[in-house]
Design a protein around this motif. Sequence first.
Motif, PDB file in Angstrom:
ATOM      1  N   SER A  23       0.804  -1.226   0.000  1.00  0.00           N
ATOM      2  CA  SER A  23       0.000   0.000   0.000  1.00  0.00           C
ATOM      3  C   SER A  23       0.831   1.267   0.000  1.00  0.00           C
ATOM      4  N   LEU A  24       2.138   1.155   0.083  1.00  0.00           N
ATOM      5  CA  LEU A  24       2.996   2.329   0.233  1.00  0.00           C
ATOM      6  C   LEU A  24       3.687   2.736  -1.058  1.00  0.00           C
ATOM      7  N   ILE A  25       3.360   2.058  -2.155  1.00  0.00           N
ATOM      8  CA  ILE A  25       4.054   2.310  -3.422  1.00  0.00           C
ATOM      9  C   ILE A  25       3.208   3.220  -4.312  1.00  0.00           C
ATOM     10  N   PRO A  26       3.634   4.435  -4.588  1.00  0.00           N
ATOM     11  CA  PRO A  26       2.877   5.306  -5.513  1.00  0.00           C
ATOM     12  C   PRO A  26       2.920   4.716  -6.921  1.00  0.00           C
ATOM     13  N   LEU A  27       1.747   4.479  -7.484  1.00  0.00           N
ATOM     14  CA  LEU A  27       1.676   3.808  -8.777  1.00  0.00           C
ATOM     15  C   LEU A  27       1.530   4.810  -9.908  1.00  0.00           C
ATOM     16  N   SER A  28       2.432   4.742 -10.854  1.00  0.00           N
ATOM     17  CA  SER A  28       2.317   5.561 -12.063  1.00  0.00           C
ATOM     18  C   SER A  28       3.079   4.922 -13.211  1.00  0.00           C
ATOM     19  N   SER A  29       4.265   4.407 -12.915  1.00  0.00           N
ATOM     20  CA  SER A  29       5.149   3.899 -13.960  1.00  0.00           C
ATOM     21  C   SER A  29       5.235   2.381 -13.935  1.00  0.00           C
ATOM     22  N   ARG A  30       5.889   1.846 -14.948  1.00  0.00           N
ATOM     23  CA  ARG A  30       6.120   0.407 -15.022  1.00  0.00           C
ATOM     24  C   ARG A  30       6.971  -0.076 -13.844  1.00  0.00           C
ATOM     25  N   VAL A  33       4.947  -0.581 -10.706  1.00  0.00           N
ATOM     26  CA  VAL A  33       4.149  -1.810 -10.703  1.00  0.00           C
ATOM     27  C   VAL A  33       5.054  -3.018 -10.470  1.00  0.00           C
ATOM     28  N   GLN A  34       6.297  -2.965 -10.975  1.00  0.00           N
ATOM     29  CA  GLN A  34       7.258  -4.018 -10.660  1.00  0.00           C
ATOM     30  C   GLN A  34       7.486  -4.095  -9.146  1.00  0.00           C
ATOM     31  N   SER A  35       7.636  -2.957  -8.506  1.00  0.00           N
ATOM     32  CA  SER A  35       7.826  -2.935  -7.050  1.00  0.00           C
ATOM     33  C   SER A  35       6.593  -3.467  -6.334  1.00  0.00           C
ATOM     34  N   LEU A  36       5.418  -3.181  -6.872  1.00  0.00           N
ATOM     35  CA  LEU A  36       4.184  -3.678  -6.265  1.00  0.00           C
ATOM     36  C   LEU A  36       4.169  -5.201  -6.269  1.00  0.00           C
ATOM     37  N   LEU A  37       4.546  -5.800  -7.384  1.00  0.00           N
ATOM     38  CA  LEU A  37       4.602  -7.254  -7.463  1.00  0.00           C
ATOM     39  C   LEU A  37       5.602  -7.814  -6.453  1.00  0.00           C
ATOM     40  N   LEU A  82       5.820 -13.456 -11.360  1.00  0.00           N
ATOM     41  CA  LEU A  82       7.267 -13.535 -11.534  1.00  0.00           C
ATOM     42  C   LEU A  82       7.638 -13.704 -12.999  1.00  0.00           C
ATOM     43  N   ALA A  83       6.921 -14.582 -13.713  1.00  0.00           N
ATOM     44  CA  ALA A  83       7.234 -14.810 -15.127  1.00  0.00           C
ATOM     45  C   ALA A  83       7.012 -13.552 -15.955  1.00  0.00           C
ATOM     46  N   CYS A  84       5.951 -12.818 -15.657  1.00  0.00           N
ATOM     47  CA  CYS A  84       5.696 -11.573 -16.391  1.00  0.00           C
ATOM     48  C   CYS A  84       6.788 -10.552 -16.117  1.00  0.00           C
ATOM     49  N   LEU A  85       7.224 -10.457 -14.863  1.00  0.00           N
ATOM     50  CA  LEU A  85       8.305  -9.548 -14.502  1.00  0.00           C
ATOM     51  C   LEU A  85       9.575  -9.873 -15.270  1.00  0.00           C
ATOM     52  N   LEU A  86       9.953 -11.145 -15.292  1.00  0.00           N
ATOM     53  CA  LEU A  86      11.180 -11.552 -15.971  1.00  0.00           C
ATOM     54  C   LEU A  86      11.064 -11.435 -17.484  1.00  0.00           C
ATOM     55  N   PHE A 360      -0.465  -8.886 -13.333  1.00  0.00           N
ATOM     56  CA  PHE A 360       0.844  -8.350 -13.675  1.00  0.00           C
ATOM     57  C   PHE A 360       1.302  -8.747 -15.072  1.00  0.00           C
ATOM     58  N   ILE A 361       0.394  -9.228 -15.921  1.00  0.00           N
ATOM     59  CA  ILE A 361       0.723  -9.462 -17.324  1.00  0.00           C
ATOM     60  C   ILE A 361       1.192  -8.171 -17.984  1.00  0.00           C
ATOM     61  N   CYS A 362       0.758  -7.044 -17.429  1.00  0.00           N
ATOM     62  CA  CYS A 362       1.200  -5.761 -17.985  1.00  0.00           C
ATOM     63  C   CYS A 362       2.713  -5.579 -17.870  1.00  0.00           C
ATOM     64  N   LEU A 363       3.365  -6.269 -16.922  1.00  0.00           N
ATOM     65  CA  LEU A 363       4.818  -6.139 -16.787  1.00  0.00           C
ATOM     66  C   LEU A 363       5.568  -6.844 -17.906  1.00  0.00           C
ATOM     67  N   ALA A 364       4.900  -7.750 -18.617  1.00  0.00           N
ATOM     68  CA  ALA A 364       5.511  -8.387 -19.783  1.00  0.00           C
ATOM     69  C   ALA A 364       5.371  -7.525 -21.032  1.00  0.00           C
ATOM     70  N   VAL A 365       4.663  -6.425 -20.907  1.00  0.00           N
ATOM     71  CA  VAL A 365       4.471  -5.499 -22.030  1.00  0.00           C
ATOM     72  C   VAL A 365       5.664  -4.546 -22.083  1.00  0.00           C
ATOM     73  N   PRO A 366       6.279  -4.366 -23.243  1.00  0.00           N
ATOM     74  CA  PRO A 366       7.471  -3.496 -23.335  1.00  0.00           C
ATOM     75  C   PRO A 366       7.189  -2.088 -22.838  1.00  0.00           C
ATOM     76  N   GLU A 367       8.199  -1.466 -22.245  1.00  0.00           N
ATOM     77  CA  GLU A 367       8.013  -0.120 -21.693  1.00  0.00           C
ATOM     78  C   GLU A 367       7.762   0.913 -22.781  1.00  0.00           C
ATOM     79  N   THR A 368       8.034   0.546 -24.037  1.00  0.00           N
ATOM     80  CA  THR A 368       7.783   1.472 -25.152  1.00  0.00           C
ATOM     81  C   THR A 368       6.351   1.378 -25.672  1.00  0.00           C
TER      82      THR A 368
END
Length: 682
Positions: A23-30, A33-37, A82-86, A360-368
């Motif tokens: 609950s302490l992670i300000p969410l805005s960037s990719r 969300v990685q830190s949230l996971l 984890l798989a989406c993150l990696l 967290f499938i969104c973490l497998a999406v490229p940052e671009t």
Amino acid sequence: MSQKRNPPTQGLLLPYSSVHPFSLIPLSSRSSVQSLLKSLLDPLQPFFSPLKSRIRIPGATAVRFDQTASEVEGICRPLWGLACLLAGGGSYHGTELWIEGIKNGVDPDGPEFWSYPLDNDQRMVEMCPLGFALAVVPGIWEGIGEKGRRDLENWLGNSINEKNMPNTNWLWFRVFANLGLKKNGGKFSQERLDADIEHLETFYRGDGWSNDGPEGIHQMDYYSSSFAIHFLQLVYSNLAGKDEPARAAEFKKRAQMAALDLAHYYDEQGRSIPFGRSVGYRFAMVSFWGALAYADVELPAPLTWGMVKGIVLRHLRWWQTQHDMWSPSGTLTVGYSYPNMYMAENYNSPGSPYWACLAFICLAVPETHPFWTSKEEDHWSVIPRVKALKQPGHIMSNLGGHCMLLSSGQACSYPMKGTHAKYGCFAYSSAYAYSVPPGLFTLEQYALASQLGLSDDGGEYWKTRRLSTSAMEEREGSPVLVSIWAPFVDVQIKTYLIPPKEETPNWHLRVHHILAGREVMTADGSFAICNEREEDGRYLGLYDAAKGEGTQPKLIGNYDLLTPEAWAPGRRGAFAVSKKAGAVGIRALEDGAAGGKERMANLVNADPNSNLVESRTTIPTLQGTIKKGEKVWYVTAVYAKPPPANGKKGARKDLDGWDKLPEIPKWLKDEISKSSGSGSKL
């Protein structure tokens, strides 16, 4: 087999009044969300078995499958995240624990072997995140060594391909088990993979929607979208699209159609509408939207990637405000906003909630990708506030401060615990979650929020809508849901559900035409609302306009229901106002039931922990009695006004729409008039 385990004192051990790192992670960037996971994964580490093949998450609750399978859930379900993150280029310091655990779990000669699955085995479900992880993270296949790869081929491929599976979304799990092996050059069955997908195609009903099962089952909930079917279709489109372009294009086309419907399930504050089973998977409810980006679907107008990003991040932020969903060790609990076994299904083990990692499938999406580069937007600026959804049989509404669906009365394919509450309610709201029965004796235990209950034994046992036939109709240019159901063999009910209108946005109508072959008591409940005073946390008292909180009539409790001040005429109605949750209420609009008997209104003090979000609730309710042989029309107006999204407490007007009643439509008046004195058939 007894195993030495790491002591739970090595877990997070949240002290009283502390806040989980989630609950302490300000969410805005990719990266946020990685830190949230990672805040979800970190508390799991003390609970790995000695050889790391299992995770025994705190919570000594039994489920319909064996303990080993429960602990296999514990290690496999977090793999979704984890798989989406990696796969997206991220890293995690505990990755080697999972690789070591997989190697030892599939070793048939090892002390922590997962065991081969039997027919319809829970292990088959956990093969899906494992197959996905193999497909997107090559380091797993390489890291388990040559013997580990042979063992994994036998456990993941050969065993599942030889076994029977439920005729549901489970078939997708076998597809991904084979796909994971295929991607790594392992032994797999293309024949089984193709046959399963071909059979899954028979679940498709049109307009982008699939049933969670074959023809004859009407069950279109989050399994049809984010939990399984649409999600896995889109992931498959990404992973196998080059080899199967036609199939991938079809799956994407369906997702485009469904997206314009599914957007109606998420409100401006990020809350989704709790509906159906397995809502204990929590933020997995938005995984469909990240999967759209993962499959690089071209969004249907008028949706934009900024709107999709907004749906996902607002939803995750809302869950960050739900501080009671954690165990003291920092792991997710079985429940929704707080630990709750009453709402759990018989397959919810302590590891079950980690299906939430689908989000967290969104973490497998490229940052671009524009999902990440776009500015967040609100999709409610471009989609209609009221929309009829043909396939699920829902009328969606976003008027009066919350998203709501009126339901035709779906039904799970088997009578699971609380199935009438999970599928048979008349209305479901993003602001007022549904309630399940913590017991089966009197209204307090049945907790009939947004349901009509009938009792033929003086109010001890109640029956509600579970199985029904339904139709979507249009009356005077507006959608109306009609369902026919029979709580008893000689009691027939035809229910009409009419959505809010712009001029009365806080009201919807439920109309019941009841033909009673026996004497029955009736109880028609509004939404359930938080039953706590702001000043001291005690139950709501009689409404105090100066404080802007309380009930009308007086909330007496469970034991003094004959007290006169606890009741009001049905046309005056009953309401409850909470500083935390706004106001809900109910009023009778009919001129009188059979024999001129008017329904009466009161507040049902629902048993604690019946509601998914609020552990203490009350339910404004209309009650009446219908004699044997009588035909009755009940016209019920249900009020709901959540607090403003900005959280301001000053100048609240929670009841400013209470006295502006909705009009009974002319077509309904005509129908009531025509039915007077007619035969007994609906």
